[in-house]
Design a protein around this motif. Sequence first.
Motif, PDB file in Angstrom:
ATOM      1  N   GLU A 180       0.843  -1.198   0.000  1.00 35.44           N
ATOM      2  CA  GLU A 180       0.000   0.000   0.000  1.00 35.44           C
ATOM      3  C   GLU A 180       0.883   1.255   0.000  1.00 35.44           C
ATOM      4  O   GLU A 180       0.679   2.169  -0.795  1.00 35.44           O
ATOM      5  CB  GLU A 180      -0.898  -0.044   1.251  1.00 35.44           C
ATOM      6  N   ALA A 181       1.899   1.255   0.870  1.00 33.02           N
ATOM      7  CA  ALA A 181       2.793   2.422   0.959  1.00 33.02           C
ATOM      8  C   ALA A 181       3.535   2.637  -0.360  1.00 33.02           C
ATOM      9  O   ALA A 181       3.874   3.763  -0.712  1.00 33.02           O
ATOM     10  CB  ALA A 181       3.786   2.244   2.110  1.00 33.02           C
ATOM     11  N   ARG A 182       3.803   1.546  -1.093  1.00 33.75           N
ATOM     12  CA  ARG A 182       4.543   1.663  -2.348  1.00 33.75           C
ATOM     13  C   ARG A 182       3.633   1.842  -3.558  1.00 33.75           C
ATOM     14  O   ARG A 182       4.109   1.865  -4.692  1.00 33.75           O
ATOM     15  CB  ARG A 182       5.399   0.414  -2.557  1.00 33.75           C
ATOM     16  N   GLY A 183       2.324   1.897  -3.326  1.00 34.57           N
ATOM     17  CA  GLY A 183       1.388   2.110  -4.429  1.00 34.57           C
ATOM     18  C   GLY A 183       1.234   0.898  -5.334  1.00 34.57           C
ATOM     19  O   GLY A 183       0.868   1.028  -6.499  1.00 34.57           O
ATOM     20  N   ILE A 184       1.512  -0.302  -4.814  1.00 35.66           N
ATOM     21  CA  ILE A 184       1.341  -1.532  -5.594  1.00 35.66           C
ATOM     22  C   ILE A 184      -0.012  -2.135  -5.217  1.00 35.66           C
ATOM     23  O   ILE A 184      -0.287  -2.336  -4.028  1.00 35.66           O
ATOM     24  CB  ILE A 184       2.488  -2.520  -5.280  1.00 35.66           C
ATOM     25  N   PRO A 185      -0.885  -2.403  -6.215  1.00 31.82           N
ATOM     26  CA  PRO A 185      -2.215  -2.918  -5.885  1.00 31.82           C
ATOM     27  C   PRO A 185      -2.134  -4.220  -5.087  1.00 31.82           C
ATOM     28  O   PRO A 185      -1.429  -5.148  -5.483  1.00 31.82           O
ATOM     29  CB  PRO A 185      -2.857  -3.171  -7.258  1.00 31.82           C
ATOM     30  N   LYS A 200      17.083  -1.108   5.723  1.00 39.85           N
ATOM     31  CA  LYS A 200      16.034  -0.563   4.849  1.00 39.85           C
ATOM     32  C   LYS A 200      14.710  -0.441   5.626  1.00 39.85           C
ATOM     33  O   LYS A 200      13.984   0.547   5.492  1.00 39.85           O
ATOM     34  CB  LYS A 200      15.870  -1.492   3.629  1.00 39.85           C
ATOM     35  N   ALA A 201      14.420  -1.457   6.444  1.00 39.14           N
ATOM     36  CA  ALA A 201      13.186  -1.440   7.236  1.00 39.14           C
ATOM     37  C   ALA A 201      13.201  -0.264   8.209  1.00 39.14           C
ATOM     38  O   ALA A 201      12.184   0.408   8.416  1.00 39.14           O
ATOM     39  CB  ALA A 201      13.026  -2.760   7.993  1.00 39.14           C
ATOM     40  N   LEU A 202      14.363  -0.003   8.778  1.00 39.22           N
ATOM     41  CA  LEU A 202      14.479   1.130   9.703  1.00 39.22           C
ATOM     42  C   LEU A 202      14.162   2.439   8.980  1.00 39.22           C
ATOM     43  O   LEU A 202      13.408   3.281   9.475  1.00 39.22           O
ATOM     44  CB  LEU A 202      15.884   1.151  10.319  1.00 39.22           C
ATOM     45  N   GLU A 203      14.710   2.595   7.763  1.00 36.48           N
ATOM     46  CA  GLU A 203      14.405   3.803   6.971  1.00 36.48           C
ATOM     47  C   GLU A 203      12.909   3.921   6.716  1.00 36.48           C
ATOM     48  O   GLU A 203      12.334   5.004   6.815  1.00 36.48           O
ATOM     49  CB  GLU A 203      15.095   3.726   5.595  1.00 36.48           C
ATOM     50  N   LEU A 204      12.289   2.792   6.359  1.00 33.66           N
ATOM     51  CA  LEU A 204      10.855   2.808   6.047  1.00 33.66           C
ATOM     52  C   LEU A 204      10.015   3.167   7.265  1.00 33.66           C
ATOM     53  O   LEU A 204       9.033   3.900   7.164  1.00 33.66           O
ATOM     54  CB  LEU A 204      10.408   1.441   5.513  1.00 33.66           C
TER      55      LEU A 204
END
Length: 331
Positions: free
Chosen positions: A176-181, A278-282
Motif C-alpha cells: 500500500e505504501a509503495r502504491g502496488i495494488p 532498509k526497514a528502519l528507513e521505512l
Amino acid sequence: MKALVYTGIGQLELRDLPAPEAEFIVRVLGSGICGTDVKTYTKGHHLFTPPTVLGHEFYGRVEHSFPGSGFSAGDPVVVAPYAECGKCALCAAGAGTLCRHKSFVEGGAFCEYVGIPSSYVATGVFAIPEADDAFTLVEPLACVLNGVEHLKIRPTSKVLVVGAGPMGALFALLFEARGIPVTVVEPSALRRDAVASWGIDAREPGAVQAGDYDNIVIAVNRKELVEEYIKSIADTGTVLMFAGLGKGEAVAIDSYSIHYREVALSGCSGYAMPHFRKALELIIEHRDIFSRVISRRMPLGEGKEAFALLQSGQAFKIVLKPGSENEGSLR
Ligand SMILES: [Zn+2]
Ligand SMILES: [Zn+2]
C-alpha cells in the motif's frame, strides 16, 4: 529487574532477575511479541529451553555505553536481534539470511534491560530519531522486505496476500505504501475489517480470483494453500511460501503450472542486515502507516493475557512495555 520468564509450554511468570552486566546496556521501552514467541509459548521450540526470556523485536534507550561506541546514555536505539557475519561464501553471494556464522543478542527482551556485547554494537545497534513503539516493527518489516525480494514485482503487478496475521498485514501495508495494488484474503472478519479500515482491499476466502494476481504471498502455514495457489495464480506468477511448514512436510506441486505456465515457487525466512537497515528507513519515513499493525500496548505483567489475545487472533501486534508495571493496562 522485572522479566517475563517463559517457564514452560503455556507458562509465563513475571520474575525478578539480576540485571545484565555488559559494557553496553539498553533499557527496553517496547518489545513486540512475534509469531515465533507465540509458537514457543504454545508448543515449545528447540531453540528456547525454559526457563528463558523471549522477545527480540525491541527498542529502548542506552542505559550504559562505553567510550568509542558512538552512543551516549539516554540515546534512543533499536537493536537487530542477530546479524550475519558478512564474510562467508553465503554472505558474499548475497544470502546473508542463510549465514551460519551469525552473531546474536543473547537473552530476550521481555524484560527491563538487555546487555549487548561491545563487539556487536557497531553491527547491530542503530540510533533512532525518538523513542516510539513503531521501532518494534523494524525486525518483522525486515523479514517482509526479504520476502518482497523473492517476488517478481512488475509495473503491472497485482499482489495477493493470503492471511492477515501480523506479517500478512505488514506485507499489505508495505505494498500500500509503495502504491502496488494489493488484496488481502483472510477468514477472520475481525482481521479483515481491521485491514479494510486501513483502506486496503480485504476479502473472504472464495471472494478472490487468484488468476488476477501474479504475486501471491502465503502468510499462513497451511500447505493446501500453497498447492491451491500454484494452480490458480496468473501465468508467470510467483508464489512465496513466507510462512514455514513443518520440517519434511511435502507439498504437492502442480507440474503443469510450473512447466506450461512458468509459475515459480519461492520461500524465505528471517532477514539480513541490508533488510534491517532498509526497514528502519521505512519505519522512520512511514511510521504512522506501519504503526497501524500495533493493536495494543500492555505492561510486562500482563504478558500472559497478551499471549492469549494473540493465540485467539484478536490482535495483530502487541507491544509489551517493561517499566510500566504500576500503570495498569496502557490501552
Ligand atoms: Zn520476529
Ligand atoms: Zn556469513
